[in-house]
Design a protein around this motif. Structure first.
Motif, PDB file in Angstrom:
ATOM      1  N   MET A   1       0.764  -1.284  -0.081  1.00 21.36           N
ATOM      2  CA  MET A   1       0.107  -0.074  -0.025  1.00 21.36           C
ATOM      3  C   MET A   1       0.865   1.276  -0.154  1.00 21.36           C
ATOM      4  O   MET A   1       1.706   1.206   0.710  1.00 21.36           O
ATOM      5  N   THR A   2       0.498   2.219  -0.736  1.00 20.08           N
ATOM      6  CA  THR A   2       1.092   3.342  -0.710  1.00 20.08           C
ATOM      7  C   THR A   2       1.080   4.398   0.529  1.00 20.08           C
ATOM      8  O   THR A   2      -0.133   4.118   1.205  1.00 20.08           O
ATOM      9  N   ASP A   3       1.673   5.335   0.572  1.00 20.13           N
ATOM     10  CA  ASP A   3       1.492   6.289   2.053  1.00 20.13           C
ATOM     11  C   ASP A   3       0.139   6.806   1.838  1.00 20.13           C
ATOM     12  O   ASP A   3      -0.478   6.963   0.783  1.00 20.13           O
ATOM     13  N   PHE A   4      -0.140   7.262   3.036  1.00 24.83           N
ATOM     14  CA  PHE A   4      -1.605   7.802   3.167  1.00 24.83           C
ATOM     15  C   PHE A   4      -1.400   8.864   4.393  1.00 24.83           C
ATOM     16  O   PHE A   4      -0.319   9.081   5.019  1.00 24.83           O
ATOM     17  N   THR A   5      -2.482   9.849   4.447  1.00 25.17           N
ATOM     18  CA  THR A   5      -2.183  10.722   5.476  1.00 25.17           C
ATOM     19  C   THR A   5      -3.039  10.382   6.631  1.00 25.17           C
ATOM     20  O   THR A   5      -3.984   9.579   6.724  1.00 25.17           O
ATOM     21  N   ALA A   6      -2.133  10.415   7.915  1.00 18.10           N
ATOM     22  CA  ALA A   6      -2.445   9.956   9.067  1.00 18.10           C
ATOM     23  C   ALA A   6      -3.663  10.464   9.539  1.00 18.10           C
ATOM     24  O   ALA A   6      -4.030  11.686   9.486  1.00 18.10           O
ATOM     25  N   ASP A   7      -4.644   9.633  10.224  1.00 15.35           N
ATOM     26  CA  ASP A   7      -6.157  10.023  10.800  1.00 15.35           C
ATOM     27  C   ASP A   7      -5.793  10.951  11.849  1.00 15.35           C
ATOM     28  O   ASP A   7      -6.396  11.770  12.292  1.00 15.35           O
ATOM     29  N   TYR A   8      -4.809  10.497  12.578  1.00 10.44           N
ATOM     30  CA  TYR A   8      -4.394  11.153  14.106  1.00 10.44           C
ATOM     31  C   TYR A   8      -3.130  11.962  13.780  1.00 10.44           C
ATOM     32  O   TYR A   8      -2.282  11.642  13.248  1.00 10.44           O
ATOM     33  N   ALA A   9      -3.321  13.222  14.170  1.00  7.12           N
ATOM     34  CA  ALA A   9      -2.292  14.265  13.748  1.00  7.12           C
ATOM     35  C   ALA A   9      -1.039  13.945  14.608  1.00  7.12           C
ATOM     36  O   ALA A   9       0.180  14.196  13.806  1.00  7.12           O
ATOM     37  N   GLY A  10      -0.855  12.984  15.657  1.00 11.78           N
ATOM     38  CA  GLY A  10       0.358  12.836  16.239  1.00 11.78           C
ATOM     39  C   GLY A  10       0.996  11.551  15.910  1.00 11.78           C
ATOM     40  O   GLY A  10       1.912  11.216  16.453  1.00 11.78           O
ATOM     41  N   ALA A  11       0.663  10.809  14.689  1.00 12.25           N
ATOM     42  CA  ALA A  11       1.135   9.608  14.058  1.00 12.25           C
ATOM     43  C   ALA A  11       1.998   9.914  12.895  1.00 12.25           C
ATOM     44  O   ALA A  11       1.591  10.729  12.280  1.00 12.25           O
ATOM     45  N   THR A  12       2.928   9.129  12.789  1.00 10.84           N
ATOM     46  CA  THR A  12       3.767   9.144  11.508  1.00 10.84           C
ATOM     47  C   THR A  12       3.048   7.836  10.934  1.00 10.84           C
ATOM     48  O   THR A  12       2.350   7.026  11.556  1.00 10.84           O
ATOM     49  N   VAL A  13       3.649   7.385   9.643  1.00 15.62           N
ATOM     50  CA  VAL A  13       2.437   6.410   8.772  1.00 15.62           C
ATOM     51  C   VAL A  13       3.934   5.386   8.351  1.00 15.62           C
ATOM     52  O   VAL A  13       4.989   5.725   7.907  1.00 15.62           O
ATOM     53  N   ALA A  14       3.401   4.243   8.545  1.00 18.80           N
ATOM     54  CA  ALA A  14       4.151   3.133   8.077  1.00 18.80           C
ATOM     55  C   ALA A  14       3.325   1.976   7.547  1.00 18.80           C
ATOM     56  O   ALA A  14       2.717   1.089   8.443  1.00 18.80           O
ATOM     57  N   PRO A  15       3.001   2.037   6.351  1.00 23.02           N
ATOM     58  CA  PRO A  15       1.731   1.563   5.610  1.00 23.02           C
ATOM     59  C   PRO A  15       2.036  -0.054   5.740  1.00 23.02           C
ATOM     60  O   PRO A  15       3.089  -0.776   5.590  1.00 23.02           O
ATOM     61  N   SER A  16       0.891  -0.622   6.225  1.00 29.02           N
ATOM     62  CA  SER A  16       0.666  -2.286   6.203  1.00 29.02           C
ATOM     63  C   SER A  16      -0.049  -2.687   4.909  1.00 29.02           C
ATOM     64  O   SER A  16      -0.978  -1.825   4.669  1.00 29.02           O
ATOM     65  N   PRO A  17       0.384  -3.906   4.166  1.00 26.32           N
ATOM     66  CA  PRO A  17      -0.571  -4.127   3.139  1.00 26.32           C
ATOM     67  C   PRO A  17      -1.644  -4.997   3.585  1.00 26.32           C
ATOM     68  O   PRO A  17      -2.419  -5.494   2.842  1.00 26.32           O
ATOM     69  N   ASN A  18      -1.842  -5.271   4.867  1.00 26.64           N
ATOM     70  CA  ASN A  18      -2.921  -6.358   5.575  1.00 26.64           C
ATOM     71  C   ASN A  18      -3.990  -5.583   6.130  1.00 26.64           C
ATOM     72  O   ASN A  18      -4.220  -5.182   7.287  1.00 26.64           O
ATOM     73  N   HIS A  19      -4.931  -5.355   5.176  1.00 22.85           N
ATOM     74  CA  HIS A  19      -6.100  -4.691   5.486  1.00 22.85           C
ATOM     75  C   HIS A  19      -7.183  -4.943   4.333  1.00 22.85           C
ATOM     76  O   HIS A  19      -6.905  -5.474   3.282  1.00 22.85           O
ATOM     77  N   GLY A  20      -8.464  -4.475   4.451  1.00 26.70           N
ATOM     78  CA  GLY A  20      -9.430  -4.681   3.524  1.00 26.70           C
ATOM     79  C   GLY A  20     -10.726  -3.597   3.795  1.00 26.70           C
ATOM     80  O   GLY A  20     -10.526  -2.643   4.313  1.00 26.70           O
ATOM     81  N   GLU A  21     -11.797  -4.127   3.272  1.00 27.88           N
ATOM     82  CA  GLU A  21     -12.872  -2.992   3.356  1.00 27.88           C
ATOM     83  C   GLU A  21     -13.600  -3.705   4.555  1.00 27.88           C
ATOM     84  O   GLU A  21     -13.747  -4.683   4.764  1.00 27.88           O
ATOM     85  N   ARG A  22     -13.980  -2.461   5.310  1.00 24.55           N
ATOM     86  CA  ARG A  22     -14.832  -2.731   6.166  1.00 24.55           C
ATOM     87  C   ARG A  22     -16.395  -3.280   5.738  1.00 24.55           C
ATOM     88  O   ARG A  22     -16.903  -2.735   4.505  1.00 24.55           O
ATOM     89  N   LEU A  23     -16.822  -3.999   6.343  1.00 27.38           N
ATOM     90  CA  LEU A  23     -18.194  -4.860   5.986  1.00 27.38           C
ATOM     91  C   LEU A  23     -19.473  -4.399   6.547  1.00 27.38           C
ATOM     92  O   LEU A  23     -19.474  -4.811   7.700  1.00 27.38           O
ATOM     93  N   ASP A  24     -20.423  -3.851   5.904  1.00 27.46           N
ATOM     94  CA  ASP A  24     -21.667  -3.757   6.637  1.00 27.46           C
ATOM     95  C   ASP A  24     -21.539  -2.684   7.574  1.00 27.46           C
ATOM     96  O   ASP A  24     -22.451  -2.938   8.718  1.00 27.46           O
ATOM     97  N   VAL A  25     -20.631  -1.859   7.604  1.00 30.71           N
ATOM     98  CA  VAL A  25     -20.675  -0.897   8.741  1.00 30.71           C
ATOM     99  C   VAL A  25     -20.430   0.642   8.219  1.00 30.71           C
ATOM    100  O   VAL A  25     -19.523   0.548   7.123  1.00 30.71           O
TER     101      VAL A  25
END
Length: 255
Positions: A1-25
């Protein structure tokens, strides 16, 4: 996964490829706290970012309080595994997972440093405010997966989090005498205990039999809410603490 902008202002980013779509929420309504259970914080972070591991979390918190975001909050991180809370089994889809660097029970459960807990509190408050997450929906991995998981463990300072507006907490009932229930017991009092555990959210069958799953749920409850004695026996202190937690939930206020 390419870089993304952190949702939390206090975080740095280290992308993990291990994720998917949230389902039914529509978005997360729960925060689940973990410890890494590995000797090296850097090694744990590397593992969460390794496609071979098939595990990840949204956030990772170092011992010194540094916060790293691995997966955008809009995505489904793979941290909960087989789990259950209030009838929901796909906890990954409805939660934000936070991994806390700590070598855990295999290493004698080291203390969590103050800067790290300060960071946990700040991150949880930020996520909770942005997603309107109820205090009682800030949980331990062991709450949603009793028996299978122990983290973040009985030394995690849930009381301190509560004092800073994170999580649901009441002062544990004093340990003393009185009637208690344990594996092998059966009858209406055990059924009442199972009903209370289920009402709070634990995955317990209301059978009237104090089975291994009931013992596991009691142990998980103690690890979170009555950590001074974690033995899986439902003594007065455990039942009293559980009852007061349920009574203090917003939906029961004034009932």
């Amino acid at each position: 996964m390419t870089d993304f902008t952190a949702d939390y202002a206090g975080a740095t980013v280290a992308p993990s490829p291990n994720h998917g779509e949230r389902l039914d929420v529509a978005g997360p309504d729960m925060i689940v706290l973990h410890y890494t259970g590995m000797n090296s914080a850097d090694g744990a972070l590397s593992w969460l970012c390794n496609p071979e591991s098939q595990v990840s979390s949204h956030y990772f918190i170092y011992e010194d309080g540094r916060v790293v975001q691995l997966v955008p909050e809009s995505r489904r991180a793979w941290h909960a595994g087989k789990s259950f809370w209030h009838g929901v089994t796909d906890i990954n889809s409805c939660s934000i997972g936070i991994e806390i660097a700590n070598s855990g029970h295999p290493a004698g459960l080291p203390d969590f440093p103050e800067p790290q807990i300060d960071a946990v509190i700040e991150l949880c408050r930020d996520c909770g405010a942005r997603w309107s997450i109820a205090p009682e929906r800030v949980l331990a991995h062991s709450d949603i997966a009793p028996v299978r998981k122990l983290d973040p463990g009985e030394k995690f300072p849930w009381d301190r989090l509560s004092q800073n507006g994170v999580g649901h907490w009441v002062s544990p009932g004093p340990i003393g005498g009185g009637r208690f229930f344990q594996r092998g017991d059966s009858g209406q009092p055990v059924e009442a205990l199972q009903s209370m555990l289920s009402l709070y959210g634990y995955g317990v069958e209301i059978s009237g039999e104090y089975c291994d799953k009931t013992e596991g749920a009691v142990t998980a409850f103690q690890r979170h809410f009555r950590p001074s004695l974690v033995d899986g026996i439902a003594d007065f202190s455990t039942i009293d603490t559980l009852h007061r937690l349920i009574s203090s939930l917003p939906k029961f206020q004034g009932a």
